[in-house]
Design an enzyme around this catalytic site. Structure first.
Site, PDB file in Angstrom:
ATOM      1  CE  LYS A  38      -3.931  -2.081   2.229  1.00 30.48           C
ATOM      2  NZ  LYS A  38      -4.374  -2.492   3.532  1.00 30.48           N
ATOM      3  NE  ARG A  39       6.146   0.278   2.751  1.00 31.44           N
ATOM      4  CZ  ARG A  39       7.167   0.177   1.922  1.00 31.44           C
ATOM      5  NH1 ARG A  39       7.801   1.244   1.504  1.00 31.44           N
ATOM      6  NH2 ARG A  39       7.569  -1.003   1.491  1.00 31.44           N
TER       7      ARG A  39
END
Ligand code: GLU
Length: 462
Positions: free
Chosen positions: A246-247
């Site tokens: 997700k980063r």
């Protein structure tokens, strides 16, 4: 005749369809299509605590958007519980599985002792039936788990279609719990029964499942099943070389949809994440289906490259008919509350911009001022709408009021105005852009005027 190809995509519905999952789905789909086989969708929802109907929907939406159409399913593992229990019963009867009454505390004590002796912690097989062995007395009031009777000798081996030959000594594997004390089957077991029942011929999945494969193969063999082939796809790294997460921004495929990527670009891009066909970078879905194979999947990790995806997207936007792009842009503008009735034909505006943008969001941003007259910001105003510029625009407006409205005539009028007032082209064209559309850069100004139409142009110049 060889067995017809049957592949499956088997997501756990615990989140959206992420890039890695979509790539697995694409490869399974493309392999089935390439071989005229069947592609099956199976929802692995037995982790009840983490599975949600919203996640199932998100997966279906993602598959649907990418047009990764399945031929069978979706099958839900939660609806197949009776079948798993039936097979467990058959394995108990056949002696390939057994009841184990070891309690969790007891297991912990066994492991503790093993660790103290420097051994790998594992179930010690105390309830495993063997010829001539006396099993412990069944404790009262204990619900047993069911364990698979894993072979003790030899190796489990398979020729992974991506990673090559993989071998694991059976001595490394302890007797896997296939049903919990409450009777519910465990993850690896459900996968095995499903792959068997669904006649899967190639299991294509992420390499986070490599460790499960020897156990699954042993159980399949105990069931007398024909083994599928396995292809374990290497993981996808983010732009920065760490595991994609997700980063790294948009990892859900639907987020790419929202951010204005065309499915054609995403499919093309995903296909190149670990697979190649010579040096080809741009190919259609049809070409992918024609060319796809498992021999050209790299065993090394693939690296995500947002710039490359953007480049592909720009390519596909250029190739797409303005009317088709307009149909997408309509939805984006409607969501922003932009009234399209208040401006020119959308496809005509889109045609001016499709070679200049790399996402549909950029396209929507570019065409929006044709419908919603935005006043330029203070900086643009100060820089470009000077006294001189405004009076030049006044002169131009006078001429435009009666001009023939086509590109050639409009271009001539702009040149004529420049000559009359002793201005260079940009000294008139840039203020004109700023005044009309609130931006300093646009496609050629005569084309902008033509599309915007006399009425809107004069109203905006007032
Ligand atoms: N449900 C597993 C996952 O989402 C896939 C299992 C499999 O493909 O065998 O990672």
């Amino acid at each position: 005749m060889s067995t017809p190809v049957r592949t499956r995509f088997a997501p756990s519905p615990t989140g959206f369809l992420h890039i890695g999952g979509a790539r697995t789905a694409l490869f399974s789909w493309a392999y089935a299509r390439r071989h005229g086989g069947q592609f099956i969708l199976r929802i692995e929802d037995t982790d009840v605590a983490r599975s949600t109907p919203e996640a199932v929907q998100a997966i279906l939406d993602g598959m649907n958007w990418l047009e990764l159409t399945h031929d069978e399913g979706p099958f839900y593992q939660m609806q197949r519980m009776d079948r798993y229990k039936e097979v467990i019963g058959q394995m108990l009867a056949a002696g390939t599985a057994y009841y184990c009454y070891t309690q969790p505390e007891e297991l912990e004590a066994i492991r503790e002792a093993q660790r103290a002796r420097g051994e790998k912690p594992r179930y010690d097989g105390r309830w495993r039936p063997e010829a001539g062995k006396t099993l412990p007395a069944i404790p009262a009031g204990v619900q047993p788990v069911v364990r698979f009777k894993n072979p003790v000798d030899g190796v489990v081996a398979w020729d992974d279609l991506v990673k090559g030959r993989i071998e694991i000594a059976n001595a490394e594997l302890d007797d896997l719990v296939i049903a919990r004390a409450d009777g519910t089957p465990t993850y690896n077991f459900c996968v095995v029964v499903d792959d068997w029942d669904m006649g899967i011929t190639q299991v294509i999945r992420g390499d986070d499942h490599v460790n499960n494969t020897p156990r699954q193969i042993n159980i399949l063999a105990a069931l007398g099943a024909t083994l599928p082939q396995y292809a374990h796809l290497s993981m996808i790294l983010g732009d920065d070389g760490t595991k994609l997460s997700k980063r790294h921004g948009a990892v859900s495929v639907m987020q790419y949809h929202e951010e204005g990527y065309l499915k054609e670009a995403v499919i093309n891009y995903l296909a190149r994440l670990g697979w190649s066909h010579g040096d080809d970078e741009i190919f259609s879905r049809e070409q992918l289906v024609e060319w796809f194979d498992l021999d050209h999947i790299t065993p090394s990790a693939a690296q995500f490259n947002t710039e490359k995806l953007k480049w592909l997207n720009a390519h596909y936007i250029k190739q797409t008919e303005p009317a088709v792009l307009a149909a997408d842009v309509v939805t984006r503008l409607a969501a922003r509350g932009v009234d399209l009735a208040a401006g020119p034909d959308l496809a005509a505006v889109v045609a001016l911009y499709r070679e200049r943008v790399s996402t549909l969001v950029e396209l929507a941003d570019s065409v929006e001022p044709y419908y919603l007259h935005a006043q330029p910001g203070a900086e643009l105003t100060a820089q470009h709408l000077t006294e001189t510029a405004l009076s030049a625009l006044g002169v131009l407006a006078g001429k435009l009021a009666t001009a023939a409205w086509d590109k050639a005539a409009l271009s001539a009028i702009i040149k004529e105005t420049c000559t009359e007032l002793g201005l260079k082209m940009p000294q008139l064209a840039i203020p004109l852009r700023v005044k009309l559309l609130g931006v300093a850069q646009t496609p050629s100004i005569d084309a902008v005027l033509e599309v915007l139409g006399r009425e809107a142009v004069l109203a905006r110049l007032k």
